[in-house]
Design a protein around this motif. Sequence first.
Motif, PDB file in Angstrom:
ATOM      1  N   LEU A   1       0.804  -1.216   0.000  1.00  0.00           N
ATOM      2  CA  LEU A   1       0.000   0.000   0.000  1.00  0.00           C
ATOM      3  C   LEU A   1       0.839   1.269   0.000  1.00  0.00           C
ATOM      4  N   SER A   2       2.007   1.220   0.635  1.00  0.00           N
ATOM      5  CA  SER A   2       2.827   2.434   0.759  1.00  0.00           C
ATOM      6  C   SER A   2       3.323   2.940  -0.591  1.00  0.00           C
ATOM      7  N   LYS A   3       3.267   2.095  -1.617  1.00  0.00           N
ATOM      8  CA  LYS A   3       3.678   2.526  -2.951  1.00  0.00           C
ATOM      9  C   LYS A   3       2.651   3.470  -3.573  1.00  0.00           C
ATOM     10  N   TYR A   4       1.404   3.409  -3.078  1.00  0.00           N
ATOM     11  CA  TYR A   4       0.323   4.171  -3.701  1.00  0.00           C
ATOM     12  C   TYR A   4      -0.257   5.254  -2.778  1.00  0.00           C
ATOM     13  N   ILE A   5       0.023   5.163  -1.464  1.00  0.00           N
ATOM     14  CA  ILE A   5      -0.526   6.135  -0.514  1.00  0.00           C
ATOM     15  C   ILE A   5       0.637   6.852   0.159  1.00  0.00           C
ATOM     16  N   ASP A   6       0.675   8.174   0.029  1.00  0.00           N
ATOM     17  CA  ASP A   6       1.850   8.938   0.480  1.00  0.00           C
ATOM     18  C   ASP A   6       1.665   9.565   1.857  1.00  0.00           C
ATOM     19  N   VAL A   7       0.809   8.972   2.688  1.00  0.00           N
ATOM     20  CA  VAL A   7       0.680   9.422   4.074  1.00  0.00           C
ATOM     21  C   VAL A   7       1.004   8.243   4.986  1.00  0.00           C
ATOM     22  N   PRO A   8       1.392   8.502   6.232  1.00  0.00           N
ATOM     23  CA  PRO A   8       1.724   7.409   7.148  1.00  0.00           C
ATOM     24  C   PRO A   8       0.549   6.444   7.357  1.00  0.00           C
ATOM     25  N   ILE A   9       0.858   5.155   7.377  1.00  0.00           N
ATOM     26  CA  ILE A   9      -0.168   4.120   7.553  1.00  0.00           C
ATOM     27  C   ILE A   9       0.207   3.253   8.755  1.00  0.00           C
ATOM     28  N   ASN A  10      -0.782   2.935   9.561  1.00  0.00           N
ATOM     29  CA  ASN A  10      -0.609   1.992  10.664  1.00  0.00           C
ATOM     30  C   ASN A  10      -1.649   0.884  10.536  1.00  0.00           C
ATOM     31  N   LEU A  11      -1.242  -0.340  10.831  1.00  0.00           N
ATOM     32  CA  LEU A  11      -2.175  -1.460  10.887  1.00  0.00           C
ATOM     33  C   LEU A  11      -2.118  -2.029  12.299  1.00  0.00           C
ATOM     34  N   MET A  12      -3.292  -2.154  12.919  1.00  0.00           N
ATOM     35  CA  MET A  12      -3.387  -2.645  14.286  1.00  0.00           C
ATOM     36  C   MET A  12      -4.156  -3.961  14.335  1.00  0.00           C
ATOM     37  N   ASN A  13      -3.728  -4.857  15.230  1.00  0.00           N
ATOM     38  CA  ASN A  13      -4.427  -6.126  15.384  1.00  0.00           C
ATOM     39  C   ASN A  13      -5.681  -5.942  16.251  1.00  0.00           C
ATOM     40  N   PRO A  14      -6.495  -6.972  16.458  1.00  0.00           N
ATOM     41  CA  PRO A  14      -7.747  -6.823  17.226  1.00  0.00           C
ATOM     42  C   PRO A  14      -7.541  -6.451  18.691  1.00  0.00           C
ATOM     43  N   GLN A  15      -6.308  -6.426  19.163  1.00  0.00           N
ATOM     44  CA  GLN A  15      -6.020  -5.981  20.531  1.00  0.00           C
ATOM     45  C   GLN A  15      -5.549  -4.517  20.568  1.00  0.00           C
ATOM     46  N   GLY A  16      -5.473  -3.875  19.395  1.00  0.00           N
ATOM     47  CA  GLY A  16      -5.069  -2.476  19.334  1.00  0.00           C
ATOM     48  C   GLY A  16      -3.571  -2.262  19.253  1.00  0.00           C
ATOM     49  N   LYS A  17      -2.808  -3.316  19.064  1.00  0.00           N
ATOM     50  CA  LYS A  17      -1.349  -3.206  18.957  1.00  0.00           C
ATOM     51  C   LYS A  17      -0.963  -2.953  17.504  1.00  0.00           C
ATOM     52  N   ILE A  18      -0.043  -2.017  17.289  1.00  0.00           N
ATOM     53  CA  ILE A  18       0.425  -1.718  15.925  1.00  0.00           C
ATOM     54  C   ILE A  18       1.344  -2.863  15.475  1.00  0.00           C
ATOM     55  N   VAL A  19       0.912  -3.586  14.435  1.00  0.00           N
ATOM     56  CA  VAL A  19       1.698  -4.737  13.957  1.00  0.00           C
ATOM     57  C   VAL A  19       2.502  -4.385  12.708  1.00  0.00           C
ATOM     58  N   ALA A  20       2.137  -3.296  12.042  1.00  0.00           N
ATOM     59  CA  ALA A  20       2.873  -2.867  10.847  1.00  0.00           C
ATOM     60  C   ALA A  20       2.642  -1.377  10.655  1.00  0.00           C
TER      61      ALA A  20
ATOM     62  N   THR B   1       4.294   2.358   8.389  1.00  0.00           N
ATOM     63  CA  THR B   1       5.316   3.009   7.557  1.00  0.00           C
ATOM     64  C   THR B   1       6.357   3.693   8.435  1.00  0.00           C
ATOM     65  N   ASP B   2       6.057   3.826   9.713  1.00  0.00           N
ATOM     66  CA  ASP B   2       7.011   4.348  10.698  1.00  0.00           C
ATOM     67  C   ASP B   2       7.422   3.188  11.609  1.00  0.00           C
ATOM     68  N   PRO B   3       8.561   2.554  11.347  1.00  0.00           N
ATOM     69  CA  PRO B   3       8.954   1.361  12.100  1.00  0.00           C
ATOM     70  C   PRO B   3       9.047   1.587  13.604  1.00  0.00           C
ATOM     71  N   THR B   4       9.252   2.831  14.053  1.00  0.00           N
ATOM     72  CA  THR B   4       9.403   3.093  15.489  1.00  0.00           C
ATOM     73  C   THR B   4       8.098   2.883  16.256  1.00  0.00           C
ATOM     74  N   ARG B   5       6.966   2.852  15.535  1.00  0.00           N
ATOM     75  CA  ARG B   5       5.666   2.713  16.206  1.00  0.00           C
ATOM     76  C   ARG B   5       5.212   1.259  16.332  1.00  0.00           C
ATOM     77  N   ILE B   6       5.904   0.353  15.659  1.00  0.00           N
ATOM     78  CA  ILE B   6       5.505  -1.055  15.688  1.00  0.00           C
ATOM     79  C   ILE B   6       5.637  -1.609  17.109  1.00  0.00           C
ATOM     80  N   GLY B   7       4.609  -2.305  17.545  1.00  0.00           N
ATOM     81  CA  GLY B   7       4.596  -2.900  18.879  1.00  0.00           C
ATOM     82  C   GLY B   7       3.912  -2.042  19.916  1.00  0.00           C
ATOM     83  N   GLN B   8       3.619  -0.799  19.591  1.00  0.00           N
ATOM     84  CA  GLN B   8       2.971   0.105  20.544  1.00  0.00           C
ATOM     85  C   GLN B   8       1.454  -0.082  20.517  1.00  0.00           C
ATOM     86  N   SER B   9       0.831   0.230  21.635  1.00  0.00           N
ATOM     87  CA  SER B   9      -0.625   0.207  21.709  1.00  0.00           C
ATOM     88  C   SER B   9      -1.167   1.519  21.152  1.00  0.00           C
TER      89      SER B   9
END
Length: 350
Positions: free
Chosen positions: A15-34, A36-44
């Motif tokens: 998706l990052s190839k087509y969308i030029d804004v930061p993207i976060n994907l969170m699992n059903p527990q609200g944790k960032i699993v992926a 575009t900003d690697p420093t945010r991965i793993g955070q709630s």
Amino acid sequence: MELTDQLGREIINRLSKYIDVPINLMNPQGKIVASTDPTRIGQSHGGAITVIETTEPQFITAEEVTHYSNVKPGANLPIFHRGRLAGVVGLTGRPEQVTQAAGMTQGSVEIALEQIYIQRQAFYQERQWNHWLQQLLQTEAIDREELVREASYTLRVDVNRTWQVLVFQAEEPFELAESLQTMFLDEDYLFILPYQDNMVIAVLHYPDASSLPFNDIDSLIGVGEPGFSVHGIRQSFKQACEAIDLSGTKGEPIYSRDLQMERLLHNVNADTFHEVTEVYQNRLQQLEQVYRITLTQFFKQDMKMSRTAEVLHIHRNTLIYRLDQLTRKVGLDPRHFKDAVILQTILIHF
């Protein structure tokens, strides 16, 4: 299916190839699993937690970021898969500017999840069928009741029907299997699977196999006789393989039913065969190839002189000369019934 670290990274990379804004994907527990900003991965992600609790989109303005933990302005939308919450997608920016992109991202992720789910299900089912097929074909004594039970409860198929097996020999069995699955899309088949190194097995509900187009398939094709349930599939498979062994032209199906005599002679007791034919076989092998070609065509044309000469593009007298020479050098006359049976048996075992 839920958003996982590996799945999320794969989706973000696409998706990052087509969308030029930061993207976060969170699992059903609200944790960032992926992200575009690697420093945010793993955070709630506080916004995602709200989405999970309400299953409603959450739009956060710059003035509202202090109401949530670890968030930035943007749009956070729920991701559903087959009616269940699979995660949350968040795009950073002014809500009115990223809402449309967030919706497109949400739809893309849900489509991706469904495609991956279907692929995994197909892969899992193919593995189950492969295991079932190995049990059916590679054991001497099969447990019919167990195979029927496994097909019914694990694979959810009733195999107690009449089936016909098609065997394809090809250099690229995996590609051929995919092509056949597309070709047989509207047919009632049990499975189409690559088997061993150069084979594809298709098990079709009888009588569907008789009307299929095979002209565009660059493969040897053997078709077994119809058979009922697991024993019928096993027997039809052996017949299809034998049909390929006995006679084969690429792109033209070879039906076992058309090779009954050849199959009978092919399965003559080995000791008796060698005892009767050894001397004649040695003599025939020493002849020039043209004699074996002539003999093969002579039998193929039902021992009819004129038709054989026409197919070989030779004069009838030339054919008579070749058959006379073959009779003198081998000791058997293909124009006599009993001698012809012995010679045909030798050709089948060549």
